[in-house]
Design a protein around this motif. Sequence first.
Motif, PDB file in Angstrom:
ATOM      1  N   THR A  74      56.246  32.935 -44.380  1.00 10.49           N
ATOM      2  CA  THR A  74      56.441  32.886 -43.747  1.00 10.49           C
ATOM      3  C   THR A  74      55.489  33.090 -42.358  1.00 10.49           C
ATOM      4  OG1 THR A  74      57.263  35.219 -45.006  1.00 10.49           O
ATOM      5  CG2 THR A  74      56.549  35.690 -42.646  1.00 10.49           C
ATOM      6  N   TYR A  75      54.237  32.838 -42.822  1.00 10.73           N
ATOM      7  CA  TYR A  75      52.933  32.774 -41.974  1.00 10.73           C
ATOM      8  C   TYR A  75      53.325  31.321 -41.620  1.00 10.73           C
ATOM      9  CZ  TYR A  75      50.464  36.577 -42.997  1.00 10.73           C
ATOM     10  OH  TYR A  75      50.350  38.707 -42.734  1.00 10.73           O
ATOM     11  N   ILE A  76      53.837  30.592 -42.230  1.00 16.11           N
ATOM     12  CA  ILE A  76      53.252  28.872 -41.930  1.00 16.11           C
ATOM     13  C   ILE A  76      54.888  28.506 -40.476  1.00 16.11           C
ATOM     14  CG2 ILE A  76      54.644  27.098 -42.253  1.00 16.11           C
ATOM     15  CD1 ILE A  76      52.865  26.966 -45.099  1.00 16.11           C
ATOM     16  N   GLY A  77      56.257  29.813 -41.230  1.00 16.75           N
ATOM     17  CA  GLY A  77      57.339  29.902 -39.630  1.00 16.75           C
ATOM     18  C   GLY A  77      56.820  30.450 -38.641  1.00 16.75           C
ATOM     19  N   ALA A  78      55.944  31.499 -38.575  1.00 12.79           N
ATOM     20  CA  ALA A  78      55.432  32.467 -37.522  1.00 12.79           C
ATOM     21  C   ALA A  78      54.596  31.191 -36.807  1.00 12.79           C
ATOM     22  CB  ALA A  78      54.874  33.243 -38.113  1.00 12.79           C
ATOM     23  N   ALA A  79      53.826  30.366 -37.586  1.00 12.58           N
ATOM     24  CA  ALA A  79      52.760  29.460 -36.438  1.00 12.58           C
ATOM     25  C   ALA A  79      53.444  28.319 -36.369  1.00 12.58           C
ATOM     26  CB  ALA A  79      51.820  28.542 -37.940  1.00 12.58           C
ATOM     27  N   TYR A  80      54.639  28.070 -36.534  1.00 10.75           N
ATOM     28  CA  TYR A  80      55.898  27.119 -36.563  1.00 10.75           C
ATOM     29  C   TYR A  80      56.740  27.400 -34.981  1.00 10.75           C
ATOM     30  CZ  TYR A  80      60.083  24.031 -35.568  1.00 10.75           C
ATOM     31  OH  TYR A  80      60.423  22.890 -34.912  1.00 10.75           O
ATOM     32  N   ILE A  81      57.397  28.881 -35.485  1.00  8.82           N
ATOM     33  CA  ILE A  81      57.613  29.335 -34.234  1.00  8.82           C
ATOM     34  C   ILE A  81      56.697  29.669 -32.780  1.00  8.82           C
ATOM     35  CG2 ILE A  81      59.026  31.328 -32.894  1.00  8.82           C
ATOM     36  CD1 ILE A  81      59.994  31.460 -35.779  1.00  8.82           C
ATOM     37  N   LEU A  82      55.328  29.780 -33.255  1.00  7.93           N
ATOM     38  CA  LEU A  82      53.628  30.181 -32.047  1.00  7.93           C
ATOM     39  C   LEU A  82      54.133  28.919 -31.187  1.00  7.93           C
ATOM     40  CD1 LEU A  82      51.827  32.929 -33.621  1.00  7.93           C
ATOM     41  CD2 LEU A  82      53.581  32.936 -31.503  1.00  7.93           C
ATOM     42  N   TRP A  83      54.170  27.640 -32.271  1.00  6.25           N
ATOM     43  CA  TRP A  83      53.688  26.091 -31.744  1.00  6.25           C
ATOM     44  C   TRP A  83      54.620  25.579 -31.258  1.00  6.25           C
ATOM     45  CZ3 TRP A  83      56.616  21.754 -32.226  1.00  6.25           C
ATOM     46  CH2 TRP A  83      55.378  20.224 -31.789  1.00  6.25           C
ATOM     47  N   LEU A  84      55.989  26.113 -31.087  1.00 10.19           N
ATOM     48  CA  LEU A  84      56.936  25.498 -30.465  1.00 10.19           C
ATOM     49  C   LEU A  84      57.105  26.090 -28.931  1.00 10.19           C
ATOM     50  CD1 LEU A  84      60.186  26.290 -32.633  1.00 10.19           C
ATOM     51  CD2 LEU A  84      59.559  24.086 -31.696  1.00 10.19           C
ATOM     52  N   ALA A  85      56.717  27.750 -28.848  1.00 13.40           N
ATOM     53  CA  ALA A  85      56.660  28.701 -27.717  1.00 13.40           C
ATOM     54  C   ALA A  85      55.796  28.353 -26.896  1.00 13.40           C
ATOM     55  CB  ALA A  85      56.057  30.141 -28.613  1.00 13.40           C
ATOM     56  N   TRP A  86      54.502  27.275 -27.514  1.00 21.12           N
ATOM     57  CA  TRP A  86      53.065  27.026 -26.820  1.00 21.12           C
ATOM     58  C   TRP A  86      54.046  25.429 -26.041  1.00 21.12           C
ATOM     59  CZ3 TRP A  86      49.123  27.062 -23.787  1.00 21.12           C
ATOM     60  CH2 TRP A  86      48.327  26.187 -23.490  1.00 21.12           C
ATOM     61  N   HIS A  87      54.697  25.137 -26.910  1.00 19.71           N
ATOM     62  CA  HIS A  87      55.185  23.385 -26.363  1.00 19.71           C
ATOM     63  C   HIS A  87      55.855  23.432 -25.559  1.00 19.71           C
ATOM     64  CE1 HIS A  87      56.014  19.011 -26.704  1.00 19.71           C
ATOM     65  NE2 HIS A  87      57.375  19.659 -27.154  1.00 19.71           N
ATOM     66  N   ILE A  88      56.872  24.909 -25.469  1.00 21.03           N
ATOM     67  CA  ILE A  88      57.874  24.720 -24.404  1.00 21.03           C
ATOM     68  C   ILE A  88      57.020  25.099 -23.082  1.00 21.03           C
ATOM     69  CG2 ILE A  88      59.737  26.968 -23.742  1.00 21.03           C
ATOM     70  CD1 ILE A  88      60.863  27.022 -26.309  1.00 21.03           C
ATOM     71  N   VAL A  89      55.736  26.746 -23.152  1.00 25.13           N
ATOM     72  CA  VAL A  89      54.951  26.965 -21.875  1.00 25.13           C
ATOM     73  C   VAL A  89      54.924  25.453 -21.592  1.00 25.13           C
ATOM     74  CG1 VAL A  89      53.113  28.011 -21.155  1.00 25.13           C
ATOM     75  CG2 VAL A  89      54.674  29.066 -22.688  1.00 25.13           C
TER      76      VAL A  89
END
Length: 194
Positions: A74-89
């Motif tokens: 769950t935490y790895i998934g959340a971290a990946y989603i946050l990485w995607l958000a940063w990458h998109i920004v």
Amino acid sequence: MNNSVAFLTYTLLTAFTPGPNNILAMSNTSKHGLKKSIGLIQGIFVGLLSVMILCSFFSVMLVNIIPTIKPAMTYIGAAYILWLAWHIVKSKPGENAGNVEKADSFMTGFFLQFVNIKIILYGITAISTFITPYYSSFFSIGGFTLLITVCGCAGTFTWAIFGAVFQNFFEKYSIIVNIIMALLLVYCAITLII
């Protein structure tokens, strides 16, 4: 499913944001037309379904064999989603376009899925964080696997048809679009943890 809004948000954002499938489909249809690119799109669908099935088996196996791994996933998934958000920004319009090679065959679309890290992480994250914590039956997991595959292909097909329109829109409003997509992904990550 407790996080159905987060699941759908994550699935649709991942499906409709730029990635190898969407950019390749858009590039091919703009160069060769939709009719000549159907083989590529079919290959993407079959390859995506194959990878999603493998991701489902992997996620179920991990959760069943090592139940204590669920919180970590769950935490790895959340971290990946946050990485995607940063990458998109921080992404700029058209920066991925130079990495796309001309290809329009079924096999190219199929094999692309097995090296497409976005799709592999998309499958593992969606299944291990949104599905397996709430469902364990073969039919439920199979249904969700098909759903995330269809969503992924809907994004690719949409980019194939409306590629030029999306490209112009993203270029014109890239900062606003990127911020909105990133904030939606942050929402998904937060709902996973709380």
